[in-house]
Scaffold this motif. Sequence first.
Motif, PDB file in Angstrom:
ATOM      1  N   SER A 129       0.844  -1.203   0.000  1.00 34.61           N
ATOM      2  CA  SER A 129       0.000   0.000   0.000  1.00 34.61           C
ATOM      3  C   SER A 129       0.879   1.253   0.000  1.00 34.61           C
ATOM      4  O   SER A 129       0.517   2.261  -0.611  1.00 34.61           O
ATOM      5  CB  SER A 129      -1.020  -0.029   1.151  1.00 34.61           C
ATOM      6  OG  SER A 129      -0.495   0.574   2.281  1.00 34.61           O
ATOM      7  N   ILE A 130       2.053   1.191   0.632  1.00 32.23           N
ATOM      8  CA  ILE A 130       2.971   2.350   0.574  1.00 32.23           C
ATOM      9  C   ILE A 130       3.460   2.545  -0.861  1.00 32.23           C
ATOM     10  O   ILE A 130       3.435   3.656  -1.399  1.00 32.23           O
ATOM     11  CB  ILE A 130       4.168   2.150   1.536  1.00 32.23           C
ATOM     12  CG1 ILE A 130       3.698   2.232   2.986  1.00 32.23           C
ATOM     13  CG2 ILE A 130       5.262   3.184   1.270  1.00 32.23           C
ATOM     14  CD1 ILE A 130       4.771   1.935   4.020  1.00 32.23           C
ATOM     15  N   ILE A 131       3.862   1.456  -1.489  1.00 32.01           N
ATOM     16  CA  ILE A 131       4.390   1.563  -2.860  1.00 32.01           C
ATOM     17  C   ILE A 131       3.321   2.118  -3.802  1.00 32.01           C
ATOM     18  O   ILE A 131       3.590   2.969  -4.650  1.00 32.01           O
ATOM     19  CB  ILE A 131       4.914   0.185  -3.345  1.00 32.01           C
ATOM     20  CG1 ILE A 131       6.151  -0.209  -2.524  1.00 32.01           C
ATOM     21  CG2 ILE A 131       5.244   0.214  -4.838  1.00 32.01           C
ATOM     22  CD1 ILE A 131       6.655  -1.610  -2.771  1.00 32.01           C
ATOM     23  N   LYS A 132       2.075   1.662  -3.596  1.00 32.59           N
ATOM     24  CA  LYS A 132       0.967   2.091  -4.457  1.00 32.59           C
ATOM     25  C   LYS A 132       0.734   3.601  -4.378  1.00 32.59           C
ATOM     26  O   LYS A 132       0.391   4.249  -5.363  1.00 32.59           O
ATOM     27  CB  LYS A 132      -0.303   1.363  -4.001  1.00 32.59           C
ATOM     28  CG  LYS A 132      -1.132   0.840  -5.141  1.00 32.59           C
ATOM     29  CD  LYS A 132      -2.104  -0.114  -4.579  1.00 32.59           C
ATOM     30  CE  LYS A 132      -3.347  -0.331  -5.315  1.00 32.59           C
ATOM     31  NZ  LYS A 132      -4.288  -1.062  -4.424  1.00 32.59           N
ATOM     32  N   PHE A 139       8.800  -1.404  -9.313  1.00 29.15           N
ATOM     33  CA  PHE A 139       9.153  -2.582  -8.517  1.00 29.15           C
ATOM     34  C   PHE A 139       8.774  -3.850  -9.262  1.00 29.15           C
ATOM     35  O   PHE A 139       7.961  -3.832 -10.176  1.00 29.15           O
ATOM     36  CB  PHE A 139       8.489  -2.548  -7.143  1.00 29.15           C
ATOM     37  CG  PHE A 139       7.014  -2.864  -7.172  1.00 29.15           C
ATOM     38  CD1 PHE A 139       6.092  -1.893  -7.536  1.00 29.15           C
ATOM     39  CD2 PHE A 139       6.567  -4.141  -6.849  1.00 29.15           C
ATOM     40  CE1 PHE A 139       4.736  -2.186  -7.568  1.00 29.15           C
ATOM     41  CE2 PHE A 139       5.209  -4.443  -6.884  1.00 29.15           C
ATOM     42  CZ  PHE A 139       4.301  -3.452  -7.246  1.00 29.15           C
ATOM     43  N   LYS A 140       9.421  -4.942  -8.838  1.00 28.95           N
ATOM     44  CA  LYS A 140       9.096  -6.235  -9.428  1.00 28.95           C
ATOM     45  C   LYS A 140       9.340  -7.308  -8.374  1.00 28.95           C
ATOM     46  O   LYS A 140      10.299  -7.197  -7.592  1.00 28.95           O
ATOM     47  CB  LYS A 140       9.977  -6.481 -10.652  1.00 28.95           C
ATOM     48  CG  LYS A 140       9.538  -7.687 -11.448  1.00 28.95           C
ATOM     49  CD  LYS A 140      10.070  -7.627 -12.855  1.00 28.95           C
ATOM     50  CE  LYS A 140       9.691  -8.902 -13.594  1.00 28.95           C
ATOM     51  NZ  LYS A 140      10.210  -8.919 -14.944  1.00 28.95           N
ATOM     52  N   THR A 141       8.490  -8.302  -8.344  1.00 28.22           N
ATOM     53  CA  THR A 141       8.714  -9.442  -7.445  1.00 28.22           C
ATOM     54  C   THR A 141       8.806 -10.705  -8.282  1.00 28.22           C
ATOM     55  O   THR A 141       8.319 -10.741  -9.420  1.00 28.22           O
ATOM     56  CB  THR A 141       7.561  -9.580  -6.422  1.00 28.22           C
ATOM     57  OG1 THR A 141       6.338  -9.719  -7.144  1.00 28.22           O
ATOM     58  CG2 THR A 141       7.491  -8.385  -5.497  1.00 28.22           C
ATOM     59  N   TYR A 142       9.439 -11.708  -7.733  1.00 26.19           N
ATOM     60  CA  TYR A 142       9.691 -12.933  -8.497  1.00 26.19           C
ATOM     61  C   TYR A 142       9.280 -14.117  -7.610  1.00 26.19           C
ATOM     62  O   TYR A 142       9.874 -14.322  -6.545  1.00 26.19           O
ATOM     63  CB  TYR A 142      11.179 -13.072  -8.839  1.00 26.19           C
ATOM     64  CG  TYR A 142      11.770 -11.819  -9.458  1.00 26.19           C
ATOM     65  CD1 TYR A 142      12.096 -11.774 -10.815  1.00 26.19           C
ATOM     66  CD2 TYR A 142      12.009 -10.685  -8.687  1.00 26.19           C
ATOM     67  CE1 TYR A 142      12.635 -10.621 -11.372  1.00 26.19           C
ATOM     68  CE2 TYR A 142      12.547  -9.534  -9.238  1.00 26.19           C
ATOM     69  CZ  TYR A 142      12.861  -9.502 -10.584  1.00 26.19           C
ATOM     70  OH  TYR A 142      13.398  -8.367 -11.129  1.00 26.19           O
ATOM     71  N   GLY A 143       8.272 -14.838  -7.992  1.00 26.13           N
ATOM     72  CA  GLY A 143       7.883 -16.058  -7.276  1.00 26.13           C
ATOM     73  C   GLY A 143       7.111 -15.841  -5.991  1.00 26.13           C
ATOM     74  O   GLY A 143       6.703 -16.809  -5.351  1.00 26.13           O
ATOM     75  N   GLY A 144       6.923 -14.622  -5.548  1.00 25.41           N
ATOM     76  CA  GLY A 144       6.205 -14.320  -4.300  1.00 25.41           C
ATOM     77  C   GLY A 144       6.486 -12.875  -3.943  1.00 25.41           C
ATOM     78  O   GLY A 144       7.318 -12.240  -4.584  1.00 25.41           O
TER      79      GLY A 144
END
Length: 447
Positions: A129-132, A139-144
């Motif tokens: 929610s902070i990033i939003k 940002f990017k996430t990988y696998g979780g």
Amino acid sequence: MPEKKILRLSLDDLDTPHYGCTTYTLSEIVKELNSIGVSFMDYPHLVRLNPNIPWKTRGNGAVSIIFIYDDKEKVFSIADQIVYESYKKGEKKSTPALILCEEESITEDIMRFSEDALYKVLSIKRAKSIIKEHNNILFKTYGGEIGLIGALAALANPLTEHTYELICYRLPKNFGLPRKVDKESIIEMSEKTFPYTFNNYDPLTGRILITPHGNDPILFGIRGISPHKLVEAFSMIKVYEEISHFLIFKTNQGTNAHLNFSFKINEVKSYYSVKVKGYVKTNPVITKGGHVFFMLADDTSEICCAAYEPTKNFRNIVLKLRVGDYIEVGGGVRPPTRRYRSKVLNLEYLNILSLVEEHVYENPVCPKCNRRTKSLGKNKGFKCEKCKSRFPFLPKEKRIIPRNISPGIYIPPPSAHRHLTKPLQYYGLNLKIDAPFDASIFYRQFN
Ligand code: ATP
């Protein structure tokens, strides 16, 4: 021409128990960004977060860099490729996250998140929610998504109190093989660079502490308070394998950054890192396994405190505590288990603030022949066995037992330290002084 900007990039969660290390992946990104001509503004940051998080792989470290460049998308694409490659090499067994933003995005809410991550358990929901709310954070996430917590926390930690670590990496062909580093040269380096480097080895056990033991890419890491001293220390170590490169990090290691937050006992939560003041409520006891336990109380509640066997001679100090002593302790909170039904505070340091007097009452000494008398029963007085005199009105005598311990700070030996543990020699030292960033020494490629 596109405008140059101050950018921050952070990463977390690239370790698996068998491969990889978040600092190594960052070092690959630094190498690539160097080659496209970014200007680094500081040493890369290695931020150790709450060490009591149960889902950490090793030392709960996340990393970030701050630099000047004009093409944010290009940087993101380079970092994304490198992170994805590492993630694949780790057989996708970690859940990395990558964040890139402009300096202006580092606002109060991110700073607060960074601080909370040092001692609390945070949620992915809060990170997202902070990033939003900041629509220019890439940002990017990988696998979780769990890696987002560490990555966001590393982005904005100001590292007010800090030390440095020079991490030297192996060539990939040597990953998993025994590390060929000369033990004697490490001990010599440690003695010659004291107190500018710390926790190189544990003099108590003789254990070398700068070399890890797993399959990770790190050959060794030298910790200290001056980047230039670290380079000097590096040159003193004899190594019998080819080295890939080294990178110097600025870090909150050795600063107790996770133990800066005071709690009342009734506020203490499982997996938090806390600092608590209170009175010793029960005398410490040692169990068969060598663990020491006692109860600590304040005006809100009480908690069991533990000094486990690996804390070695620290336990001898803890064992000398007595009911009524006023102390401050810091450490991680273990949740209740089937065996220990209440929370346990695992001690990482003990600050004795004041000691009670310890005494016993003994039968008085015979005023005639100086021998200790015998009691004739409750309120019936005393009798001397030698001269047979009776003393119905003599009171018992108070004998003060020496405490053999003084107020002050006590910590476990280096082999039981966490990355964040402040070494004894740095208490009272100003760890806020910045070493000016020296771009000519922070990264060196060998092979
Ligand atoms: P290394 O120290 O070798 O880099 P590690 O111990 O950091 O390994 P990670 O694989 O990074 O292990 O796992 C830690 C995980 O915990 C990360 O996903 C991170 O986002 C998350 N985390 C870190 N701090 C907190 C916190 N305070 N609350 C909740 N989750 C956290």
